[in-house]
Design a protein around this motif. Structure first.
Motif, PDB file in Angstrom:
ATOM      1  N   VAL A  16       1.382 -19.005  -2.097  1.00 27.30           N
ATOM      2  CA  VAL A  16       1.047 -17.572  -1.943  1.00 27.30           C
ATOM      3  C   VAL A  16       0.515 -17.039  -3.229  1.00 27.30           C
ATOM      4  CG1 VAL A  16       1.571 -15.050  -1.375  1.00 27.30           C
ATOM      5  CG2 VAL A  16       2.470 -17.140   0.139  1.00 27.30           C
ATOM      6  N   GLY A  31       5.589 -13.096   1.116  1.00 24.74           N
ATOM      7  CA  GLY A  31       4.427 -12.102   1.042  1.00 24.74           C
ATOM      8  C   GLY A  31       4.697 -10.858   0.533  1.00 24.74           C
ATOM      9  N   GLU A  52       0.272 -10.762  14.772  1.00 23.61           N
ATOM     10  CA  GLU A  52      -0.174 -11.582  14.143  1.00 23.61           C
ATOM     11  C   GLU A  52      -1.679 -11.831  13.983  1.00 23.61           C
ATOM     12  OE1 GLU A  52      -2.520 -14.258  15.231  1.00 23.61           O
ATOM     13  OE2 GLU A  52      -2.297 -13.757  17.215  1.00 23.61           O
ATOM     14  N   VAL A  63      -1.361 -14.935   9.437  1.00 18.38           N
ATOM     15  CA  VAL A  63      -0.547 -13.741   8.923  1.00 18.38           C
ATOM     16  C   VAL A  63       0.227 -13.035   9.717  1.00 18.38           C
ATOM     17  CG1 VAL A  63      -0.582 -11.611   7.592  1.00 18.38           C
ATOM     18  CG2 VAL A  63      -2.075 -13.529   6.955  1.00 18.38           C
ATOM     19  N   GLY A  65       2.624  -9.895  10.885  1.00 20.01           N
ATOM     20  CA  GLY A  65       3.085  -8.675  10.094  1.00 20.01           C
ATOM     21  C   GLY A  65       3.979  -7.939  11.141  1.00 20.01           C
ATOM     22  N   VAL A 110       4.817  -8.656   5.586  1.00 23.58           N
ATOM     23  CA  VAL A 110       4.064  -9.580   5.967  1.00 23.58           C
ATOM     24  C   VAL A 110       4.482 -10.829   5.733  1.00 23.58           C
ATOM     25  CG1 VAL A 110       1.961  -8.169   6.066  1.00 23.58           C
ATOM     26  CG2 VAL A 110       2.422  -9.572   4.275  1.00 23.58           C
ATOM     27  N   ASP A 111       4.114 -11.960   6.236  1.00 20.51           N
ATOM     28  CA  ASP A 111       4.544 -13.261   6.104  1.00 20.51           C
ATOM     29  C   ASP A 111       2.890 -14.311   6.085  1.00 20.51           C
ATOM     30  OD1 ASP A 111       5.497 -15.742   5.632  1.00 20.51           O
ATOM     31  OD2 ASP A 111       6.320 -16.047   7.687  1.00 20.51           O
ATOM     32  N   VAL A 112       2.484 -14.459   5.011  1.00 21.89           N
ATOM     33  CA  VAL A 112       1.317 -15.095   4.556  1.00 21.89           C
ATOM     34  C   VAL A 112       1.358 -16.858   4.755  1.00 21.89           C
ATOM     35  CG1 VAL A 112      -0.823 -15.495   3.493  1.00 21.89           C
ATOM     36  CG2 VAL A 112       0.349 -13.185   3.579  1.00 21.89           C
ATOM     37  N   SER A 137       8.067 -17.516  12.080  1.00 20.70           N
ATOM     38  CA  SER A 137       7.456 -16.573  11.269  1.00 20.70           C
ATOM     39  C   SER A 137       7.988 -15.161  11.465  1.00 20.70           C
ATOM     40  CB  SER A 137       6.148 -16.523  11.169  1.00 20.70           C
ATOM     41  OG  SER A 137       5.481 -15.626  10.252  1.00 20.70           O
ATOM     42  N   ALA A 199      -1.173  -7.008   9.692  1.00 23.69           N
ATOM     43  CA  ALA A 199      -1.366  -8.661   9.552  1.00 23.69           C
ATOM     44  C   ALA A 199      -2.848  -8.796   9.393  1.00 23.69           C
ATOM     45  CB  ALA A 199      -0.955  -8.972  10.727  1.00 23.69           C
ATOM     46  N   THR A 202      -4.135  -7.516   5.903  1.00 21.07           N
ATOM     47  CA  THR A 202      -3.696  -8.483   4.911  1.00 21.07           C
ATOM     48  C   THR A 202      -4.521  -9.974   4.978  1.00 21.07           C
ATOM     49  OG1 THR A 202      -1.345  -7.618   5.108  1.00 21.07           O
ATOM     50  CG2 THR A 202      -2.040  -9.999   4.118  1.00 21.07           C
ATOM     51  N   ARG A 203      -4.649 -10.338   6.048  1.00 17.19           N
ATOM     52  CA  ARG A 203      -5.547 -11.719   6.215  1.00 17.19           C
ATOM     53  C   ARG A 203      -7.119 -11.380   5.891  1.00 17.19           C
ATOM     54  NH1 ARG A 203      -7.190 -16.424   8.451  1.00 17.19           N
ATOM     55  NH2 ARG A 203      -9.252 -16.346   9.514  1.00 17.19           N
TER      56      ARG A 203
END
Length: 327
Positions: A16, A31, A52, A63, A65, A110-112, A137, A199, A202-203
């Motif tokens: 990341v 993230g 997501e 991503v 969120g 968030v989790d990327v 996730s 999400a 962010t993406r």
């Protein structure tokens, strides 16, 4: 298993941080999110929405969120005009995203998930399918918020797979939380709509700022929507395919869309794993040839040139790979 999970988390943090520019880096390894300080309202009963962005595309990260807030603030969410991010224009999504970041009654994270991680897990010897990656996730985001000291009592999620099975899985992991898992949750629950916007924005930002070392300055950023059926995306894949090393790290090479492009390329000889010696002392497997992308050595080069890296493909130079003659 715990050790392997820690390694994955450290690798994800590194990826990341290499992939996203500084403005995308958040307060922890998975993230970014709202202020790292526990909010003043954390001790109140709170609810969370999770959604997501980028599950289907062949390009870029997936991503996940989340957005969370006190249950007492739930009635005010409707006035924020959140909606399913897919129904909003980019300008409106960006506006809503900036607004929710400024709202002190809202928290988000968030989790990327890097495309290389997606492909590596889906093609590993012990495969992890996309649904399981998605579940992990989402549960990771819940754990993050709980670890901050937020008193979560309700969570709303857009389903991945069978809604009831997913709900049971979540309830077994977090028995103190009431879960509502539904199709089209991002259209039904404002807190999930907010998570959808987090999400998606962010993406989108990650794709705009993505750094692809393999193609250097010649990268063509007009790759369309990134979805497999997009003609512009298909053309981009053809243009950015290497006959030996395959696709740039932006591409999810485990996607079926890429399979057609992997045929008829450089044939690579792979040294098969040898079976343990049998009673007569012979090993049964020989070298196998696979028509696929891979690593190819050239015996005519001297060890000095190999070890120095001169004349090597940029693929190896960028990764600082060296030839080892002794182990």
């Amino acid at each position: 298993e715990a050790y392997e999970q820690t390694i994955w988390e450290r690798e994800r943090e590194a990826r990341v941080r290499l992939t996203l520019k500084p403005q995308f880096l958040g307060r922890n390894s998975k993230g970014m999110g709202s202020d790292c300080l526990t909010p003043e309202w954390a001790s109140q009963p709170c609810l969370m929405g999770i959604d997501e962005a980028g599950r289907g595309p062949v390009l870029g990260p997936m991503v996940y969120g989340c957005m969370y807030c006190p249950i007492s603030y739930q009635s005010s969410l409707a006035s924020l005009h959140f909606a399913d991010s897919k129904t909003l224009k980019e300008e409106k999504r960006e506006e809503l995203y900036e607004n929710l970041k400024l709202d002190k009654s809202l928290g988000w994270a968030v989790d990327v998930i890097d495309p290389r991680e997606l492909s590596a897990k889906m093609l590993a010897k012990n495969k992890t399918n996309l649904n399981e990656i998605s579940h992990n996730s989402a549960m990771g985001l819940i754990k993050r918020v709980l670890d901050m000291g937020v008193f979560l009592t309700e969570a709303y999620l857009d389903t991945v797979g069978d809604p009831e099975k997913y709900r049971i899985k979540l309830s077994e992991r977090f028995p103190s939380i009431k879960f509502v898992v539904s199709k089209k949750a991002d259209s039904l629950f404002p807190v999930v709509s907010g998570a959808s916007i987090v999400a998606k924005v962010t993406r989108d930002r990650a794709l705009r700022e993505w750094l692809v070392e393999e193609t250097g300055e010649n990268i063509n950023r007009k790759f369309g929507s990134g979805y497999p059926g997009d003609p512009e995306t298909k053309a981009w894949l053809v243009q950015h395919k290497h006959s030996l090393f395959g696709f740039p790290s932006l591409v999810r090479f485990s996607w079926g869309t890429c399979t057609a492009h992997l045929k008829g390329e450089v044939e690579v000889a792979w040294e098969a794993d040898e079976n343990e010696e049998s009673g007569n002392g012979s090993s049964s497997k020989r070298q196998a040839k696979l028509s696929s992308f891979g690593f190819k050595t050239c015996e005519s080069r001297s060890e000095e040139i190999e070890s120095s890296g001169k004349g090597r493909c940029k693929f190896f130079q960028a990764r600082k790979l060296q030839q080892l003659t002794q182990f």
